[in-house]
Design an enzyme around this catalytic site. Sequence first.
Site, mmCIF file in Angstrom:
data_model
loop_
_atom_site.group_PDB
_atom_site.id
_atom_site.type_symbol
_atom_site.label_atom_id
_atom_site.label_comp_id
_atom_site.label_asym_id
_atom_site.label_seq_id
_atom_site.Cartn_x
_atom_site.Cartn_y
_atom_site.Cartn_z
ATOM 1 N N GLU A 46 106.760 26.336 38.415
ATOM 2 C CA GLU A 46 106.208 25.291 39.280
ATOM 3 C C GLU A 46 105.991 25.937 40.632
ATOM 4 O OE1 GLU A 46 108.647 21.724 39.445
ATOM 5 O OE2 GLU A 46 107.834 21.252 41.430
ATOM 6 N N ASP A 57 110.893 16.629 50.142
ATOM 7 C CA ASP A 57 111.719 17.824 50.081
ATOM 8 C C ASP A 57 112.799 17.867 51.143
ATOM 9 O OD1 ASP A 57 110.631 19.445 47.867
ATOM 10 O OD2 ASP A 57 108.775 19.226 49.015
#
Lengths: 262, 426
Positions: A46, A57
């Site tokens: 990924e 994040d």
Amino acid sequence: MKRIDELFKKKKDKILNMYCTAGFPHLEDTLNVMKALQENGADIIELGMPYSDPLADGPVIQHSNTVALQNGMTIKKLFEQLSGLRKPNSALSDGSIAIPVLLMGYMNPILQYGFEKFCSDASTLGVDGLIIPDLPEYEYETEYGSTIKKYGLDFVFLVTPETSEERVRKLDQLSTGFLYAVSSSSTTGKDQNMTDVKKHLQNLKRLKLKNPILVGFGIKDKQSFDAACEDANGAIIATAFIKALEGADDIGKTTKNFLNAS
Amino acid sequence: MRTAKQIENSAHKSYASPNDQGYYGKFGGAYIPEMLHRNVEELRSRYLDIIYEEGFQKEFRELLKDYAGRPTPLYFAGRLSERYGAKIFLKREDLCHTGAHKINNTIGQILLAQRLGKKRIIAETGAGQHGVATATVCALKGVECIVYMGEKDIERQAPNVARMKMLGATVIPATSGSKTLKDATNEAIRDWINNPNDTHYIIGSVVGPHPYPDMVARFQSVISEEIRWQLNEKTGGEIPTHVIACVGGGSNATGAFYHFLDEPSVRLIAVEAAGQGLDTGYSAATTALGRPGILHGSKSLVMQTQDGQVTEPHSISAGLDYPGIGPLPAYLFDSGRAKFLSATDQEALEAAFELAKLEGIIPALESAHALAKLRYLSAVALSPRAEIAKQDEEFLFDRDSVVIICLSGRGDKDMAAYMKKMENEK
């Protein structure tokens, strides 16, 4: 057959999906990191496209995004780097990347690149799928999904323990490749209560979804990977690996050590 | 007096109200990660029922009156009117409790949070005005309050940090990215992802994922609701010829425009912060410099690089120092319903001193941007008078015009900037 489908046909469990940030730790490290991951047992990569405002994040991946942007990473630059992705003996000294590659990123840089051009270019380079956490299902269905499909790319939705059963079924229907199971209460890089994760996964298992399930968020070592794999087809390691790469001199050695210790 | 519901029903659907998915034209939506879906969906499905429920309206209206000090006066500014050759009225949001219009929204949202059963409040703040307004209502209701503020802004806005702390809030520095408002907003959103059950996020402007832009617009719409009846009392007519307001994210402008959106005769003028100048690289004029994009959960206009990385804006006014704009103001710009102008740091400073000397009112630097355009829009010859662009001529006002300026906040917080200007001119 699509690379991701093929993988899940061959291998039913303990699929290891490794996350890395493009252009991190150094601009030209992208392919070296991918190659090292492939050589050391990753089943899927990924590849994160850095963004100035990565909402989902935590601090470690945010920081890797900031560093990659300072290094000069852009989608255009990334696609130049990936020109040898599927070509043996091109940019890579001893072969190409054979395992599936998904691009992970946020909508805004993709929109500026041009959504259709992005899908077209990614597909031409041999990218297999996309993970875009801030592309919601309504906009996917009404505007962007058809373009993603047109270029043969898989699209992976996220589900959390708070996602209703009805919605999980819908997101499963819309997803191709696999479904990404995350903890609801977390940006990336937080420790998770594995008992809660287990409960979440067992609930998903009961629904008998069409897609395989990979677990993300909170998987950091062999123990948490194995625990996650008990109730899913595999798991995604991101933050712990980015931490290991930070300040690494030898990408190959660091990746090898990390994956063998995991 | 009409009820809020009646007024809301009379508002022009195509401007004031987004569609079911939160779109105003092509702007809006809810571009959020799945981790936020349940919280945002809970809000989306319940906000209208909650805020138009009778008990809510009663408590909201009482607090606006007795706690925030509403209605705020609509003041006929005689000397300013004389100078610029029009009937100029100031909507005195600067007289609200905590010194700006921000409290209209935080009162609404704290009552909503209580009805959703939330025990913990988070907010983002730039200059600290929204942080103070949030800390204030949390103290009022005895609810835990956490305010995210860019590390750089914490240094620049020490008095507001102290006010928030005195009110019992915890101020957490945002140390990611550029360490200013956009990063404080990112951190607040991340906090919400990590605390999905007990926490409500009080966004301070008409930005964020649907339903925030519409919800904040409705709470701020009290500004134009009051302007209508106050103007009627003073002039015998509810409808002005011009409404002028500054725009950062767009909350005070949206509030001041809201009940005039369906009155095509009213010229709506939004003033952005040009910073040091539109072409200097130090500006915050989003409609002039931005492109369509996605920031903080909605599609709107965003200041960004060619590659889609969000850029750091600049304005002397921290409240306008934001690289985006709400989807409703973006739609008003795109559709041409509102005229967007910009004022530089210098023009804003001069306008602040002019208002202080002419009317005895020290405005916030944000509001001074709106005042700064009076000279430009006045048809009465003034010397020196800026050349007006051809396409702006229809927005000129004259002696028959009734011009409303939203004076969104008071200038106490900006005294350091004002003192510096006086120092430089010695």
